[in-house]
Every structure is written in structure tokens, then in C-alpha cells.
Design a protein around this motif. Structure first.
Motif, PDB file in Angstrom:
ATOM      1  N   SER A  42       2.805  13.640  -3.723  1.00  0.00           N
ATOM      2  CA  SER A  42       4.277  13.666  -3.252  1.00  0.00           C
ATOM      3  C   SER A  42       4.818  12.360  -3.884  1.00  0.00           C
ATOM      4  O   SER A  42       6.205  12.612  -4.349  1.00  0.00           O
ATOM      5  N   GLY A  43       4.112  11.357  -4.119  1.00  0.00           N
ATOM      6  CA  GLY A  43       4.866   9.939  -4.656  1.00  0.00           C
ATOM      7  C   GLY A  43       5.547  10.037  -6.056  1.00  0.00           C
ATOM      8  O   GLY A  43       6.504   9.963  -5.979  1.00  0.00           O
ATOM      9  N   TRP A  46       8.858  11.969  -5.894  1.00  0.00           N
ATOM     10  CA  TRP A  46      10.028  11.048  -5.226  1.00  0.00           C
ATOM     11  C   TRP A  46      10.640  10.250  -6.595  1.00  0.00           C
ATOM     12  O   TRP A  46      11.643  10.210  -6.693  1.00  0.00           O
ATOM     13  N   ASP A 101       2.507   8.186  -9.020  1.00  0.00           N
ATOM     14  CA  ASP A 101       2.823   6.885  -8.212  1.00  0.00           C
ATOM     15  C   ASP A 101       1.661   5.897  -8.961  1.00  0.00           C
ATOM     16  O   ASP A 101       2.103   4.772  -9.149  1.00  0.00           O
ATOM     17  N   VAL A 158      -0.896   3.545  -1.605  1.00  0.00           N
ATOM     18  CA  VAL A 158      -0.365   4.563  -1.057  1.00  0.00           C
ATOM     19  C   VAL A 158       1.300   4.346  -1.171  1.00  0.00           C
ATOM     20  O   VAL A 158       1.557   3.106  -0.914  1.00  0.00           O
ATOM     21  N   THR A 160       4.753   4.864   0.173  1.00  0.00           N
ATOM     22  CA  THR A 160       5.678   5.771   1.083  1.00  0.00           C
ATOM     23  C   THR A 160       7.163   5.927   0.917  1.00  0.00           C
ATOM     24  O   THR A 160       7.440   4.927   0.284  1.00  0.00           O
ATOM     25  N   ARG A 161       7.753   6.853   1.419  1.00  0.00           N
ATOM     26  CA  ARG A 161       9.338   6.608   1.578  1.00  0.00           C
ATOM     27  C   ARG A 161       9.759   6.808   2.935  1.00  0.00           C
ATOM     28  O   ARG A 161       9.551   7.673   3.519  1.00  0.00           O
ATOM     29  N   GLY A 162      10.802   5.696   3.125  1.00  0.00           N
ATOM     30  CA  GLY A 162      11.266   5.715   4.380  1.00  0.00           C
ATOM     31  C   GLY A 162      12.407   6.717   4.604  1.00  0.00           C
ATOM     32  O   GLY A 162      12.713   7.417   3.692  1.00  0.00           O
ATOM     33  N   LEU A 167      11.361   3.114  -1.255  1.00  0.00           N
ATOM     34  CA  LEU A 167       9.955   3.404  -1.429  1.00  0.00           C
ATOM     35  C   LEU A 167       9.149   2.116  -0.922  1.00  0.00           C
ATOM     36  O   LEU A 167       9.722   0.921  -1.300  1.00  0.00           O
ATOM     37  N   SER A 170       1.507   0.382   0.009  1.00  0.00           N
ATOM     38  CA  SER A 170       0.788  -0.041   1.046  1.00  0.00           C
ATOM     39  C   SER A 170      -0.629   0.200   0.575  1.00  0.00           C
ATOM     40  O   SER A 170      -1.058   0.857  -0.149  1.00  0.00           O
ATOM     41  N   GLU A 172      -4.672   1.702   2.106  1.00  0.00           N
ATOM     42  CA  GLU A 172      -5.429   2.149   3.209  1.00  0.00           C
ATOM     43  C   GLU A 172      -6.740   2.160   2.803  1.00  0.00           C
ATOM     44  O   GLU A 172      -7.171   2.502   1.656  1.00  0.00           O
TER      45      GLU A 172
END
Lengths: 176, 322
Positions: A42-43, A46, A101, A158, A160-162, A167, A170, A172
Motif C-alpha cells: 500500500s505504501g 501512496w 516504500d 513500515v 503509514t499515512r495519517g 507519511l 515506524s 514493528e
């Protein structure tokens, strides 16, 4: 788990927006004005959307879900929530920049290249990544890189998008 | 316990075989429908193939005739890059359990990875799956492509997929299943699926002789008057009048059947204006459905065929990975 990363690796992660700006700068001089930007879900999807707006020229945007081409299907099964790939331009003869990403083993890139060829024969494919964390298991190198980071094998990086579209990077635990 | 429902999931809840929709959890059904979604776009590509089942041997075992189901299973397996071997075994040549299982043992000895089974006997796919488990071949998967009057789970799933595609949400739907419910494994699978997914209003419409006794226990209402049964429906599923399964005089004539239970434009007008019309095929035009309705704007019958390939790809992919 006893195997932990020696340092809190979050501190070494670059700011995602700064890395995106750096990536866009590096692509500006090299990327063809009509190159299609294909982001890996998904990254990467974006990033492709953002880069198409940031860079001059007319860049058709496509999104790829490489779930059907992954080499770990027999081991891990199909990832839940696989999506339709959407390539709203003719792949045959197109100059394509594949966008992801995080570049790690190179296996997603291989899967993406295989999938692209099932839509047609592109004129060329280049690879652009926000973050290169090394650790390649295949002969794949990016043409454009936003930032390079070192990261413990036990962790995944990872993107992520707010809600505001910003962007962020982070980590995990791997295998989560 | 429903036949097969215990066998088809492993201890982690993954789908190992698809034998029946009866007892299959709603989450599993939803995950099959979700998985089918991206597969639906592969048919529109230059290369209609993905490499997921490369090197796998899929045996289509059809002990009963079928064109559409066998073809769409074959296409599904080929689009997944599997090797497909079609065995059309006449209904007369084998009907005894031992012979069937001998066939299976021989095909396992040829390194089969998956069986797609159509059989006139209810429970045939379940029998094969239990046999494989007992013989220690748990890596071989079974998909039921229709067993007697019992079930046709991939047809039920593709019907659910079609309904979800057009109606989005199952939570407020009225679905009518019309015609020869008694002989229809399609109806049985669909009804289990609809009730599991929480469709609040499932109606069965047909003459008393073709509606199974105690069908209400499945959570449906029964109507013998078609106009009343179709009133305000979102989805109308027409069933084929199964002449070949008809024993004794259940019906005066097919003309009489059409008069009361054939779907005409007039009868369809009782349903909601945006109701969709479905049929599992093959259609008997002028028996259960009028041509103008079958080919009309509300008909999604051919979309069902296309969606069926994606749904079968999803099921094959899921069981092969378990």
C-alpha cells in the motif's frame, strides 16, 4: 522473544516526508516526463500518487498488488485483503517507474516486474524506493533512493499515512 | 453436524477442502468473497494467468455431466497456472464407493494435488476427503462441484458474490429463490450462505410438490403464490426445472409450471425496480424464465458466469495454501 535489536531503531529512521522530498529531487533529473508511476500496495501506491504531483511532466499512476506473484505463497498462503491491481494505461511500450516504500530482499520487486509483464511488454522499468534497508536476496538495485537505513532482521520498517495524508516510518516486529 | 463441515477447516480455521456451505463460518465465507475480488480483474488482462498454482495438478472428476461448472473450474485452475486433467467418468461406470475410492487412490499415486468432484451421490466429495485424511494424504484437497441433491458450494458462493457485487450489503436484503427447490443443490447451498451472512428475509417460492418439507427450518419463509412471494424483493434467483431428476408426477406439465412460477416481466414488476435476476444455468427459456427477462436489463445471469471463475480461483488458492 530474547532476540532484540541492540538499539531502539526508531531513532535511526529518517523522516518519511524528508525522504520523499529527497527521492523526488533525485528523480527530477532522471525520470522521463511521460513515465508511468506504478506503486506497490500500500505504501508504494501512496508514494506514486504523491510523486506524480511533485514531479514535472504527465505521469499516469498505477497501483499493483503483488500478492498473486509472491514466491512465499506456498509457505504463507495468500495475504488477506489482497486488492485489484489497477494499471489505467497501456503497459506495452510504456516507460515505467516502479515505486515501493521499503526495499529489502527484492522479492516484492521481482513479483511486481513479473506482474507488469503479464499486462504487456514495457519499454523500460526503473525502480524508485523511499527507503533502502539493504539485505538483498536477488540482483535488484534501485535507480532512485530517498534514504538508506540499517535495520535489525527482527524488525520490519513500515510506512503509514495519517488522516492528513502525511507519511511516517515506524518499525514493528518481523513476522507480525 | 453437517456432512463435511468438520473436515473442511483445519485446526487453525483455514479452509482445507470446500465440501459444503452448511456450517461454514460467516468469516470464512466473507474471506472467500474478499479473496475473489482481485481475481475478477485477471480475466481482463493481456495475460490471463497468475503463477499461484504453478506445478500443481488439479483433477476435474466429473461423474455427472456438466459444461459450465467443469469449464469454469478448468479456466480457474488454468488462470492459476495449474495443470488441469479432466476426467469425465460416465455416471453409469461407477457408482459404488469402493470404485470411486480406487479411482482416487490411483490419481493420488499420480501426484494429484487437488480434486474437483461432481457426483450424483450426495456426500461423494465428503467421502473422498475423509478417505484422503484416513490414508494420510492430507496435502490433497477436495472441492465439491455438486453432489446429488446435497450442495454445490462454489455455485452458492458465486451467487453470494454476485449479490454482494450489486447490493453491497447483506444486512437488509429480501432474496427470493424460485422454482424447483426440492431437487436443487444450488438452492440448498445458497440458502445456507444467505442465512449465515445474515440476510434477514429469504423466501422460497414454488409449488408444494417442489418445495422440500420442513424447509422453514433453514430460516426461510415459503410462498406458493409467486406474486406475493416476489413482493418487494431485491434479488430473484430462478432455479432450473430439473426434468432429469423428476421422478413421478410432481408437475402437470412444464407449460403449467411456467404459468404459475415462470418469471415474466409482469411478475418481476412485483419485486423492487432495481431487483436483480439470477439463474445458475442452464436456462430453460419459456419454462422457468421468459426470454425477455433472461436477456433484460435486470438480468445478471452472464455476470454470474464470469464471477464464478474468480470465486473458484479464490477457493482453489485458499485450499492449496492450507
Amino acid at each position: 522473544m530474547s532476540a532484540r535489536a541492540p538499539d531502539p531503531p526508531g531513532e535511526h529512521l529518517p523522516d518519511a516526508e524528508a525522504a520523499l522530498a529527497a527521492l523526488a529531487d533525485r528523480m527530477r533529473s532522471g525520470v522521463a516526463h511521460d513515465a508511468a508511476f506504478v506503486g506497490i500496495y500500500s505504501g508504494g501506491a501512496w508514494l506514486a500518487d504523491r510523486l506524480a504531483k511533485l514531479l514535472p511532466g504527465n505521469h499516469p499512476v498505477g497501483h499493483l498488488d503483488v500478492s498473486f506473484y509472491r514466491d512465499d505463497y506456498a509457505k504463507k498462503g495468500l495475504k488477506a485483503g489482497a486488492r485489484r491491481s489497477a494499471l489505467p494505461f497501456d503497459v506495452a511500450g510504456s516507460r515505467i517507474v516502479l515505486i515501493d516504500d521499503v526495499l529489502y530482499t527484492g522479492r516484492s520487486t521481482r513479483a511486481a516486474i513479473n506482474e507488469l509483464f503479464d499486462y504487456g511488454r514495457p519499454a523500460s522499468i526503473e525502480l524508485a524506493v523511499l527507503v533502502d534497508r539493504g539485505g538483498r536476496e536477488l540482483p535488484i538495485e534501485p535507480a532512485y533512493t530517498g534514504a538508506r537505513v540499517a535495520c535489525a532482521r527482527t524488525l520490519n520498517i513500515v510506512l503509514t499515512r495519517g488522516d492528513d495524508g502525511r507519511l511516517a516510518l515506524s518499525v514493528e516486529p518481523a513476522g507480525a | 453436524m453437517a456432512a463435511g463441515s468438520g473436515l473442511q477447516l483445519d485446526r487453525d480455521g483455514r479452509l482445507v477442502h470446500l465440501l459444503t456451505l452448511e456450517g461454514l463460518p460467516a468469516a470464512t465465507i466473507r474471506s472467500i468473497l474478499d479473496t475473489a475480488e482481485p481475481f475478477a480483474s485477471i480475466g481482463e488482462r493481456e495475460v490471463k494467468k497468475v503463477p499461484l498454482l504453478r506445478g500443481k495438478a488439479v483433477f476435474n472428476l466429473f461423474f455427472e455431466n456438466s459444461t459450465r461448472t467443469r469449464t469454469t473450474f478448468e479456466i480457474a485452475a488454468k488462470r492459476l497456472s495449474a495443470d488441469v486433467i479432466n476426467l469425465n467418468i460416465g455416471a453409469s461406470s461407477t457408482s459404488k464407493g469402493e470404485t470411486l475410492l480406487d479411482t482416487i487412490d490411483n490419481l493420488v499415486a499420480m501426484n494429484a494435488d487437488m480434486f474437483v468432484v461432481r457426483h450424483a451421490q450426495s456426500g461423494a466429495a465428503h467421502l473422498i476427503a475423509s478417505h484422503l485424511a484416513a490414508a494420510g494424504h492430507s496435502h490433497v484437497h477436495v472441492i465439491n462441484a455438486g453432489d446429488g441433491r446435497h450442495g454445490h458450494p462454489t455455485q452458492g458462493l458465486l451467487d453470494l458474490y454476485t449479490i454482494r457485487h450489486y447490493k453491497r450489503d447483506f444486512g437488509a436484503l429480501a432474496v427470493a429463490v424460485v422454482g424447483d427447490v426440492l431437487h436443487s443443490r444450488v438452492a440448498r447451498s445458497l440458502i445456507h450462505g444467505l442465512t449465515t451472512l445474515g440476510v434477514p428475509d429469504v423466501r422460497v417460492i414454488g409449488p408444494k410438490t417442489l418445495v422440500p418439507a420442513r424447509v422453514e427450518s433453514l430460516g426461510v419463509s415459503v410462498h406458493h403464490d409467486m406474486d406475493r412471494g416476489l413482493d418487494g424483493c431485491d434479488v430473484v434467483v430462478m432455479l432450473r426445472l430439473q426434468n432429469e431428476r423428476m421422478k413421478g408426477a410432481l408437475l402437470p406439465s412444464s407449460g403449467e409450471f411456467f404459468k404459475h412460477y415462470g418469471l415474466t416481466a409482469d411478475k418481476l414488476a412485483r419485486a423492487k425496480p432495481d431487483a436483480i435476476v439470477m439463474h445458475p444455468g442452464p436456462m430453460n427459456r419459456g419454462v422457468e424464465i421468459e426470454s425477455s427477462v433472461a436477456d433484460g436489463l435486470q438480468s445478471v445471469i452472464l455476470k454470474q458466469v464470469t464471477f464464478g471463475i474468480a470465486v473458484r480461483m479464490a477457493v482453489m488458492t485458499m485450499v492449496a495454501a492450507a
